[in-house]
Design an enzyme around this catalytic site. Structure first.
Site, PDB file in Angstrom:
ATOM      1  N   ASP A  81       0.813  -1.220   0.000  1.00 26.87           N
ATOM      2  CA  ASP A  81       0.000   0.000   0.000  1.00 26.87           C
ATOM      3  C   ASP A  81       0.849   1.274   0.000  1.00 26.87           C
ATOM      4  OD1 ASP A  81      -2.529   1.205   0.116  1.00 26.87           O
ATOM      5  OD2 ASP A  81      -2.431   1.394   2.300  1.00 26.87           O
ATOM      6  N   HIS A  82       0.352   2.288  -0.724  1.00 27.93           N
ATOM      7  CA  HIS A  82       0.984   3.631  -0.729  1.00 27.93           C
ATOM      8  C   HIS A  82       2.469   3.574  -1.055  1.00 27.93           C
ATOM      9  CE1 HIS A  82      -2.343   6.208   0.354  1.00 27.93           C
ATOM     10  NE2 HIS A  82      -2.701   5.365   1.302  1.00 27.93           N
ATOM     11  N   GLU A 133      -3.728   6.575  -7.313  1.00 31.12           N
ATOM     12  CA  GLU A 133      -4.554   7.600  -6.656  1.00 31.12           C
ATOM     13  C   GLU A 133      -4.551   8.885  -7.467  1.00 31.12           C
ATOM     14  OE1 GLU A 133      -4.073   8.014  -2.416  1.00 31.12           O
ATOM     15  OE2 GLU A 133      -4.325  10.193  -2.504  1.00 31.12           O
ATOM     16  N   THR A 228      -6.237   3.149  10.699  1.00 29.29           N
ATOM     17  CA  THR A 228      -6.223   3.801  12.016  1.00 29.29           C
ATOM     18  C   THR A 228      -7.211   3.173  12.993  1.00 29.29           C
ATOM     19  OG1 THR A 228      -5.523   5.836  10.922  1.00 29.29           O
ATOM     20  CG2 THR A 228      -6.454   6.070  13.129  1.00 29.29           C
TER      21      THR A 228
HETATM   22  O1  G3H Z   1      -4.302   3.099   2.663  1.00 30.17           O
HETATM   23  C1  G3H Z   1      -4.685   3.030   3.847  1.00 30.17           C
HETATM   24  C2  G3H Z   1      -5.900   3.663   4.285  1.00 30.17           C
HETATM   25  O2  G3H Z   1      -6.227   4.719   3.493  1.00 30.17           O
HETATM   26  C3  G3H Z   1      -6.060   3.782   5.761  1.00 30.17           C
HETATM   27  O3  G3H Z   1      -6.511   5.044   6.213  1.00 30.17           O
HETATM   28  O4  G3H Z   1      -5.755   4.809   8.553  1.00 30.17           O
HETATM   29  O5  G3H Z   1      -7.267   6.635   7.893  1.00 30.17           O
HETATM   30  O6  G3H Z   1      -8.096   4.286   7.942  1.00 30.17           O
HETATM   31  P1  G3H Z   1      -6.933   5.207   7.732  1.00 30.17           P
HETATM   32 ZN    ZN Z   2      -4.530   5.337   2.146  1.00 27.23          ZN
END
Ligand code: G3H
Ligand code: ZN
Length: 279
Positions: A81-82, A133, A228
């Site tokens: 991710d990311h 994104e 989160t």
């Molecule tokens: O890519 C991960 C998510 O966008 C998690 O976001 O921690 O605000 O739920 P969050």
């Molecule tokens: Zn994210």
């Protein structure tokens, strides 16, 4: 059960699909246990930030997540991710990941297109599903930016120019919110769904209340990224455990409470999101 792929889970789920960010072994165990409890497929995500926390190494957490996913009685896939660092992306397939989110959203549009197109080409040559994104979802630097929006016309051009398999869009959520107070632009979600030939991804979903998540899935949001919320459950449980037994030295009762708290939070979100989409 053999590891599932993100493409198969996203492609076959009738409703929304949850993708949870994991940081520790307990996160991965909790997500798999919750998915088994609810009886839904799930995606385990490791972010570039989590790799940084794991001393810059992807392999240890990936190996643990792979073993946990393979032992689960429901389909579980692994997603990186990311990713902003190409060198990290190149490790994905060998480490057990079936998909990558390549994040060039901080770059100007043309640069985002060029980097994402190259990432998608590499991913497809290596059998991976690629998410990107457009319209930066705020909060990655700690500051919330809930006002940012993705334009449907620009998003359609971006998908066609890059060849991505899924698109993260900015519709009102923001990363790292510990209170569930975000309001989403449901008309925009429907417009993006109509404009794009690929699944939509909601980032920063921890700050989105249950009813807003349900409406987002109904409007066409498919992959729901949550991180989160698990950390909130983890930290609350650890804090309770320390308050109840301040001198206990064994971390296991504390981590057991943290894992149990994450299982409950995860199971609730899986039930909320796994409804059938109306579109
Ligand atoms: O890519 C991960 C998510 O966008 C998690 O976001 O921690 O605000 O739920 P969050
Ligand atoms: Zn994210």
């Amino acid at each position: 059960m053999p590891l599932a792929t993100t493409a198969s889970i996203v492609g076959t789920a009738p409703g929304g699909v949850c993708a949870f960010n994991i940081i520790t072994l307990e996160h991965a165990e909790a997500v798999a246990a919750a998915a088994e409890r609810v009886g839904t497929p799930v995606i385990l995500q490791v972010s570039e930030n989590a790799v940084r926390f794991r001393l810059g190494r992807l392999a240890p957490l990936a190996a643990a997540a792979t073993a946990i996913a393979a032992a689960a009685t429901v389909p579980v896939a692994l997603h990186l991710d990311h990713v902003t660092d190409d060198a990290l992306m190149y490790q994905a397939a060998d480490a057990g990941f079936s998909s990558v989110m390549y994040d060039a959203s901080l770059d100007p549009y043309e640069m985002n297109v060029a980097r994402t197109r190259a990432a998608a080409e590499w991913a497809h040559e290596n059998g991976l599903w690629l998410e990107a994104e457009l319209g930066e979802v705020g909060g990655k630097d700690g500051a919330h930016a809930p006002g940012v929006r993705t334009d449907p016309g620009e998003a359609a051009a971006f998908v066609s120019a890059t060849g991505v398999d899924a698109l993260a869009v900015a519709v009102g959520s923001s990363h790292a919110m510990t209170a569930r107070v975000a309001r989403l632009d449901h008309a925009l979600i429907a417009a993006l769904r109509a404009a794009l030939p690929v699944p939509l991804v909601l980032h920063g979903s921890s700050g989105v209340p249950d009813d807003e998540l349900r409406r987002a899935v109904e409007a066409g949001m498919k992959k729901i990224n949550i991180g989160t919320a698990l950390n909130v459950a983890f930290t609350e449980a650890i804090s309770r455990s320390i308050a109840q037994n301040p001198s206990g030295a064994d971390p296991r009762p504390r981590l057991t409470a943290a894992r149990d708290g994450m299982i409950d939070a995860t199971a609730h979100l899986l039930r909320t999101v796994a409804q059938r989409s109306q579109v």
